[in-house]
Motif scaffolding. Sequence first.
Motif, PDB file in Angstrom:
ATOM      1  N   GLN A 154      32.926  35.270  66.196  1.00 44.54           N
ATOM      2  CA  GLN A 154      34.053  35.220  67.167  1.00 44.54           C
ATOM      3  C   GLN A 154      35.271  35.943  66.676  1.00 44.54           C
ATOM      4  OE1 GLN A 154      34.367  31.286  68.922  1.00 44.54           O
ATOM      5  NE2 GLN A 154      32.701  31.779  70.478  1.00 44.54           N
ATOM      6  N   ASN A 155      35.955  36.741  67.401  1.00 42.78           N
ATOM      7  CA  ASN A 155      37.374  37.094  67.011  1.00 42.78           C
ATOM      8  C   ASN A 155      37.343  38.376  65.932  1.00 42.78           C
ATOM      9  OD1 ASN A 155      38.272  35.146  68.517  1.00 42.78           O
ATOM     10  ND2 ASN A 155      38.736  33.666  66.935  1.00 42.78           N
ATOM     11  N   LEU A 182      40.803  41.786  64.199  1.00 35.78           N
ATOM     12  CA  LEU A 182      40.768  40.453  64.512  1.00 35.78           C
ATOM     13  C   LEU A 182      41.531  39.957  65.490  1.00 35.78           C
ATOM     14  CD1 LEU A 182      41.063  39.963  60.506  1.00 35.78           C
ATOM     15  CD2 LEU A 182      39.034  39.563  61.779  1.00 35.78           C
ATOM     16  N   ASP A 183      41.039  39.010  66.107  1.00 35.24           N
ATOM     17  CA  ASP A 183      41.963  38.409  67.327  1.00 35.24           C
ATOM     18  C   ASP A 183      42.479  37.136  67.091  1.00 35.24           C
ATOM     19  OD1 ASP A 183      41.880  40.538  69.094  1.00 35.24           O
ATOM     20  OD2 ASP A 183      39.830  40.290  69.598  1.00 35.24           O
ATOM     21  N   PHE A 184      43.639  36.479  67.001  1.00 38.22           N
ATOM     22  CA  PHE A 184      44.241  35.669  66.764  1.00 38.22           C
ATOM     23  C   PHE A 184      43.906  34.897  65.452  1.00 38.22           C
ATOM     24  CE2 PHE A 184      43.114  35.833  71.433  1.00 38.22           C
ATOM     25  CZ  PHE A 184      44.207  35.791  71.789  1.00 38.22           C
ATOM     26  N   VAL A 185      43.481  35.669  64.422  1.00 37.74           N
ATOM     27  CA  VAL A 185      43.310  35.370  63.025  1.00 37.74           C
ATOM     28  C   VAL A 185      43.789  36.643  62.277  1.00 37.74           C
ATOM     29  CG1 VAL A 185      41.354  33.703  63.520  1.00 37.74           C
ATOM     30  CG2 VAL A 185      40.854  36.031  63.010  1.00 37.74           C
ATOM     31  N   ASN A 216      48.896  39.360  69.078  1.00 41.19           N
ATOM     32  CA  ASN A 216      47.716  38.436  68.375  1.00 41.19           C
ATOM     33  C   ASN A 216      46.512  39.207  67.778  1.00 41.19           C
ATOM     34  OD1 ASN A 216      49.329  36.071  69.014  1.00 41.19           O
ATOM     35  ND2 ASN A 216      48.558  36.273  71.022  1.00 41.19           N
ATOM     36  N   ARG A 217      46.744  40.499  67.567  1.00 39.22           N
ATOM     37  CA  ARG A 217      45.789  41.226  66.974  1.00 39.22           C
ATOM     38  C   ARG A 217      45.889  42.150  65.761  1.00 39.22           C
ATOM     39  NH1 ARG A 217      42.175  44.706  71.184  1.00 39.22           N
ATOM     40  NH2 ARG A 217      41.220  42.468  71.168  1.00 39.22           N
ATOM     41  N   SER A 223      34.282  36.961  57.544  1.00 42.76           N
ATOM     42  CA  SER A 223      34.289  35.366  57.980  1.00 42.76           C
ATOM     43  C   SER A 223      34.486  34.514  56.849  1.00 42.76           C
ATOM     44  CB  SER A 223      32.991  35.084  58.701  1.00 42.76           C
ATOM     45  OG  SER A 223      32.064  35.006  57.836  1.00 42.76           O
TER      46      SER A 223
END
Length: 374
Positions: A4-5, A74-77, A107-108, A159
């Motif tokens: 995810q993300n 990456l989304d939100f991280v 946030n991207r 990750s």
Amino acid sequence: MVYQNIMVDIYQAASPAVGERLFDDDMLRDIYYICEEMFQNKNKRVPYPQKEVEEYFEEFHTIISFFKHVEITLDFVDLDWSALLDELIHTFPQIAWIGGSKEKEDNRVVYYIDFVPIAYRENGFPFMVNLLQSLSQQLKNDEGDVLDSFISEIERLVSKFIQPLKIAKSEVVEKTEVVEYSEQDENYLLKIEEAVSRERYAKERMRLANKKLEVVIDQMERQNLSRAMKELSRPSNEENENWDQILKIDLREYSQLLQKAKFLEQSWMMNKELVTKSEKMTISDNQLTYEREQVRSFKDSVSTNEIYLILDECKLIESRVKIKKKSWFRQPHVRIMKMDYESILNKAAYFDLIQGENYLLEQIVLNEESVVGD
């Protein structure tokens, strides 16, 4: 496994000049190191041909761009990119990771990393720049899914180095105001949807920029291919007339033509591998939009044995050419016989023909493999 993300994409061109520059390495230095390590591991008693390797890549990279790049979205991280880079170097020892940049919007976060994949060959010159061959040798997987495995492995490595996304104070204040305002405003959900739409638009804009870059390169290769076919189709009624006439051409033009002639053998070998690979796949004729039959007829007119004679011919031509250095009023130029000039012109056109087909075939093979992976 789906992370995810995290989203990873591979492109057959250099990354766009956007965002904050993170690092830049010396491409040739990294390639030389990789080649020497590969050669020493496979040839314990054979001396490493350092001079030949350095001359090959120094000249070849002026004709063809080696660059490919990976995009990590990456989304939100965020990401510890330095730690990831160390892991990529360790995991893929036949790839030179030569530059990277970072772009952040809301946030991207998007990371762009340029790389050059090196493959080893048992016959002829021992190295070549080829993504599929390089990945096949490193991942030890079937040819049908090496690209998908490459992407999955990068996602797995990413990750491991995920970290919280840092938000500037101004953004925190702005978001706090939005929350306070949203408690009284019935349009809060609409504002959120608009923010999501802006993020999607930004990502789509970058995707289109990369696609546009690949389209430009694709058009250039097709133009080279078309120009090469016209040159090779040109009637030579005066082929035997005035063959010893001395021509004066620009030194830069002569150098480019001679380099293409010298690297025709390598391009020819790569072409054979790509044609074999593409024939194993289900490729419809409408995907091969270049003049396939005409290209094939030109290739059939030259045998493999003739390709190996080209380097000797180039050496003879070089020995007969006279280079005149720059004077007060003239650029450096070359005095060359008409026979020799037409010979390297023809070889350079044949190089453009083969290399143009190589690019198009590689694009088709990569697309087919990505479809299989999906």
